[in-house]
Write an enzyme that holds these catalytic residues in place. Structure first.
Site, PDB file in Angstrom:
ATOM      1  N   HIS B 282       9.896 -18.857 113.838  1.00 27.92           N
ATOM      2  CA  HIS B 282       9.082 -20.068 114.045  1.00 27.92           C
ATOM      3  C   HIS B 282       7.659 -19.853 113.525  1.00 27.92           C
ATOM      4  CE1 HIS B 282      11.528 -22.008 117.552  1.00 27.92           C
ATOM      5  NE2 HIS B 282      11.952 -22.401 116.377  1.00 27.92           N
ATOM      6  N   PHE B 439       5.551 -16.521 117.293  1.00 21.81           N
ATOM      7  CA  PHE B 439       5.664 -16.151 118.706  1.00 21.81           C
ATOM      8  C   PHE B 439       7.102 -16.181 119.210  1.00 21.81           C
ATOM      9  CE2 PHE B 439       1.718 -18.226 117.649  1.00 21.81           C
ATOM     10  CZ  PHE B 439       0.791 -17.296 118.063  1.00 21.81           C
ATOM     11  N   HIS B 440       8.052 -16.606 118.373  1.00 19.26           N
ATOM     12  CA  HIS B 440       9.419 -16.791 118.858  1.00 19.26           C
ATOM     13  C   HIS B 440      10.447 -16.097 117.975  1.00 19.26           C
ATOM     14  CE1 HIS B 440       7.524 -20.862 120.171  1.00 19.26           C
ATOM     15  NE2 HIS B 440       7.280 -19.932 121.077  1.00 19.26           N
ATOM     16  N   PRO B 441      10.508 -14.775 118.000  1.00 19.19           N
ATOM     17  CA  PRO B 441      11.536 -14.112 117.192  1.00 19.19           C
ATOM     18  C   PRO B 441      12.925 -14.356 117.771  1.00 19.19           C
ATOM     19  CG  PRO B 441      10.388 -12.506 118.547  1.00 19.19           C
ATOM     20  CD  PRO B 441       9.684 -13.820 118.742  1.00 19.19           C
ATOM     21  N   PRO B 484      11.579 -21.141 122.864  1.00 25.59           N
ATOM     22  CA  PRO B 484      12.952 -20.739 123.221  1.00 25.59           C
ATOM     23  C   PRO B 484      13.182 -20.244 124.647  1.00 25.59           C
ATOM     24  CG  PRO B 484      11.879 -18.982 122.029  1.00 25.59           C
ATOM     25  CD  PRO B 484      10.870 -20.083 122.160  1.00 25.59           C
TER      26      PRO B 484
END
Lengths: 142, 505
Positions: B282, B439-441, B484
């Protein structure tokens, strides 16, 4: 955590001087803020922050600063290292890094700027100077 | 019980039903559900255990304390992307903004059609989302703590007739909007794992071991027999304790970067060759704006508002502000120009642009003790959508009365008029031109029913092992387009129920 305490690992004196000059060129000295960037509110906190990430992080910053110092010979036609430049030339040099077409040069500049801003704006006097008081924000709704 | 390493012996050997590695959105929920079902659960967490009394609202102190490698983790590729990760009990939920979104139905549909994910329809997941939301007090941000930064976006979005609203967060009425969500909530208003699922797990007998780094998953054939670890903090005798947990089921919840790293180092679960691949993050950019009046962007919930006008194209605009120590770097310029702007930091507003990425990266784990390396290339298509989102944010700020707008693009001129916004919209930029964070792996141990194309099945059980589950963001096979954490929690709930029902019959 004692903000005045020295970090167990330090930058070399030359690297500290370069960092000090970068901070002075970047941040306001007594213009809108109660204090100017100095060893206590920029250099020592950065050393302490990076020490937490391991010796290599601080070594990386040291190398970046040396590169920053001597790259002035290439990027500015003055044939002087960064710290020996006049104040307007230092600003021009910083702006050159910020606007560079080389992405990693821009990124290195941003890294340096982020580190300096993060520690400088964590200083209690600076926080108070810009009207930031998280304690007050927490208490107000209790 | 949450154990303090100080009080531990040099060698710990435990038998358990389930050993969970990691205490974030996936691990904490799994531990709580399984403990509640009567299983003996042990949770191993690499980070320390911190609570409200430790959260001093100082950006520097909290970054050192709760961010992995003092927030210097990043991906390398065609654009360097900082990717901060949490390392504390509660994982990244302790240091995120608390934004909650259910998995979009179109994403679930894509997973079903493209990756063969079964039994994960919106209807099937609805009860799990409901349970998560009830547990975490999920509700929209209240007007009184919204903050001027969000209100400016609302004003601009209303003028332009865009779809917008306050974000839903895991925050109770105790939230005062003090603006330091990302550095540990000092009022316990935000409801991360260490205040919700971890205490619930403990109340049902789970044992939590903070400061313990996993060194090995013990394996025999197709079975994981337990976990070995070493503490990164000494006990009262000055020794770092070691730990060995023998368990009937092992749950790997170390996050999208560290779960595959553990598997790669031990050459586990990789018959598909997919472990560590398919990393999505993201990518997020930002747009700053200077107003004539004070904004005090750090007052109020930092991520309190959204504009989802382009959500169908995978572009979300979400609040992004914080304490001056965090925001000062976003104020553009160097030298005199920067000094002038920074002296007006009270008037500075900032908003984020996040894109659902089409690019893929990978995680590599070069050695037993070396940190994993993340490689990621942003695509031109993602860069195009990022610029489109930045142009929309710029238009919103101008409509709200901003004097100057600064899109997060290296070497891009200041925007002052609708004409400038139009110019930005038409500008073709490459990923390397953008200032990107993430920030959203997600995605590095992707799920699916085909063992040749995926690492875990639809219930997050590893295809190659009989009793190893991977429950965190890594099984999500594609980008969600929204934050997520709620999806991770709901899938964890579902998988934990599956484990309780089928592994312990």
């Amino acid at each position: 955590m004692d903000p005045q305490a020295e970090s167990p690992i330090r930058l070399k004196n030359r690297q500290r001087h370069i960092l000090q000059v970068v901070a002075e060129t970047m941040l306001p000295a007594n213009a809108g803020f109660p204090i100017a960037p100095d060893e206590k509110n920029v250099i020592v906190p950065i050393e302490k922050l990076l020490t937490m990430g391991g010796r290599r992080s601080l070594m990386g910053l040291g190398l970046l600063l040396i590169f920053f110092e001597w790259a002035a010979l290439i990027f500015l036609p003055r044939f002087k290292p960064f710290t020996k430049l006049s104040a307007p030339d230092r600003e021009r040099y910083l702006t050159g890094w910020m606007n560079s077409r080389i992405k990693y040069r821009r990124f290195l500049f941003l890294t340096l700027k982020a580190l300096i801003c993060m520690v400088f704006f964590s200083d209690a006097k600076v926080k108070a100077g810009v009207g930031y008081d998280p304690e007050c924000l927490v208490e107000m709704k209790k | 019980m949450i154990h303090d390493p100080l009080n531990l012996p040099e060698k710990i050997q435990i038998e358990a039903d389930v050993c969970v590695i990691g205490s974030g959105a996936g691990g904490a929920v799994t531990a709580a559900v399984l403990a509640e079902s009567g299983r003996k659960v042990v949770v191993i967490e690499e980070g320390g255990y911190y609570t409200r009394k430790d959260f001093n609202r100082d950006v520097l102190d909290m970054t050192k304390m709760m961010y992995r490698k003092t927030a210097t983790t990043m991906t390398f590729g065609n654009v360097p992307v900082p990717l901060p990760l949490g390392a504390t009990v509660g994982g990244t939920t302790t240091i995120n903004s608390g934004t909650m979104f259910k998995t979009p139905p179109k994403v679930l549909k894509e997973w079903e059609w493209t990756y063969g994910v079964t039994d994960a329809t919106p209807e099937r997941l609805a009860p799990y989302f409901d349970r998560v939301e009830e547990m975490l007090d999920v509700q929209p941000v209240r007007e009184e703590i919204l903050g001027q930064n969000s209100k400016m976006i609302r004003q601009g979005a209303e003028i332009l007739g865009l779809s917008h609203g306050p974000l839903r967060r895991n925050a109770s009425l105790q939230c005062t909007g003090c603006g330091v969500c990302c550095f540990g909530c000092p009022t316990d208003g935000k409801r991360p794992m260490h205040l919700t699922y971890i205490p619930r797990a403990v109340s049902f007998g789970a044992e939590i071991y903070p400061n313990c780094m996993v060194t090995e998953i013990l394996v025999r054939g197709r079975r994981a027999e337990g976990v070995k670890g070493i503490f990164n903090k000494p006990n009262s005798a000055g020794h770092a304790p070691t730990m060995e947990v023998r368990a009937k089921v092992v749950v790997l919840s170390a996050g999208t970067i560290y779960s595959p790293a553990i598997l790669i180092r031990q050459k586990l679960c990789n018959s598909s060759g997919q472990v560590g691949l398919n990393l999505t993050i993201h990518p997020a950019g930002r747009v700053g704006a200077m107003f004539d009046e004070p904004i005090y962007g750090w007052k109020g919930v930092p991520q309190g508002y959204y504009v989802d006008e382009y959500a169908g194209e995978g572009i979300m605009l979400e609040g992004a502000h914080g304490p001056p120590a965090l925001m000062a770097v976003s104020v553009p310029g160097a030298g005199k120009e920067f000094k002038e702007r920074i002296s007006e930091i009270t008037n500075y507003a900032d908003f984020g642009v996040m894109v659902s990425d089409t690019g893929k990266g990978r995680v590599r784990a070069p050695g037993k003790y070396a940190q994993p390396v993340m490689l990621y290339n942003m695509t031109n298509e993602d860069a195009r959508r990022m610029v489109k989102g930045m142009a929309l944010t710029s238009a919103i700020f101008l409509a709200a009365g901003a004097r100057e707008v600064y899109p997060g693009i290296g070497n891009y001129p200041t925007i002052r008029s609708a004409k400038d916004v139009q110019k930005l919209r038409e500008t073709k930029l490459s990923p390397a031109d953008l200032e990107v964070g993430a920030f959203h792996p997600l995605g590095t141990c992707r799920m699916g029913e085909n063992p040749q194309r995926s690492v875990v099945n639809s219930y997050l059980k590893a295809h190659d092992m009989d009793n190893l589950y991977i429950i965190d963001g890594s099984p999500f096979p594609s980008s969600l387009g929204v934050n997520p954490q709620e999806s991770i929690m709901a899938f964890a709930h579902r998988s934990a129920e599956y484990i309780a029902n089928f592994e312990f019959k």
